[in-house]
Design a protein around this motif. Sequence first.
Motif, PDB file in Angstrom:
ATOM      1  N   ARG A 140       0.820  -1.209   0.000  1.00 44.30           N
ATOM      2  CA  ARG A 140       0.000   0.000   0.000  1.00 44.30           C
ATOM      3  C   ARG A 140       0.862   1.270   0.000  1.00 44.30           C
ATOM      4  N   HIS A 141       0.287   2.315  -0.523  1.00 41.98           N
ATOM      5  CA  HIS A 141       0.953   3.610  -0.525  1.00 41.98           C
ATOM      6  C   HIS A 141       1.166   4.052   0.923  1.00 41.98           C
ATOM      7  N   LYS A 144      -1.307   7.406   1.356  1.00 38.79           N
ATOM      8  CA  LYS A 144      -2.712   7.314   0.975  1.00 38.79           C
ATOM      9  C   LYS A 144      -3.347   5.976   1.370  1.00 38.79           C
ATOM     10  N   ASN A 145      -2.511   5.004   1.658  1.00 36.27           N
ATOM     11  CA  ASN A 145      -2.964   3.662   2.030  1.00 36.27           C
ATOM     12  C   ASN A 145      -3.723   2.954   0.900  1.00 36.27           C
ATOM     13  N   THR A 146      -3.548   3.436  -0.313  1.00 35.65           N
ATOM     14  CA  THR A 146      -4.169   2.775  -1.460  1.00 35.65           C
ATOM     15  C   THR A 146      -3.338   1.569  -1.878  1.00 35.65           C
ATOM     16  N   GLN A 148      -1.244  -0.629  -4.033  1.00 33.23           N
ATOM     17  CA  GLN A 148      -0.373  -0.382  -5.173  1.00 33.23           C
ATOM     18  C   GLN A 148      -0.025  -1.664  -5.933  1.00 33.23           C
TER      19      GLN A 148
END
Length: 222
Positions: A140-141, A144-146, A148
């Motif tokens: 995760r980023h 941003k915790n997105t 990846q």
Amino acid sequence: MSFLNQLKAQASAAQEQQGARLESLAANAVATELAGKTVWLYLGDLAKQLNVIGPAGPRLTLDNKTPWPAMKLSGFRVDTRRKTLRNKEVLDYIAMAWSILPAGSPPVAGSVSANFPPDLQRIESRLQSGAVPHERVNVRHPEKNTLQAIRFDYSTEARGNVTVTADHDNAQLSFRLTNLQGLEIVTKVYPVQDIQTGLLDELAKMVVGQPSSFVWPDAPIR
């Protein structure tokens, strides 16, 4: 002819057809059992020889980018299971399995990542077919915790096998070949009349990584 006699004629014809069908199934079952015995004896002898030789394994990779070290095949073993068919005990399947390990060292740790569905599916399929020990990690980023990518941390060890399943009614043997030429599963069905030493030699060549016509029978069997 009375209607009752017509029904009797139909019933007699149906009985004859059923009898012929049962005779055909019985003949197919006998032929399948003989072919299964041929495979069982061949694979049992093959496993003994390969355990002494310790042949080189296939070139492996999970992502087509990160090659595994040179591999070897070891620990060949053969097993069989039986089942009941029309009140008779018959062959269910025969399996020859082995380990695929680094040739000059213990298994080492590796890591591959994927962020596109096709790559992810390919990696997961190869991990599953090879029974490769691994852990799945979501990358995760940091801010941003997105999500990846998906990272797979694995050990360079796998398993190979040949599983031969009997189809007595159709007089066929189905061969399921796992990780003979890479981390993949290939299936091939042969009628029992084709199960001879020449064909099984082609299977043995495929196991040890030599050119083989087992899966592509249009090529000449040497």
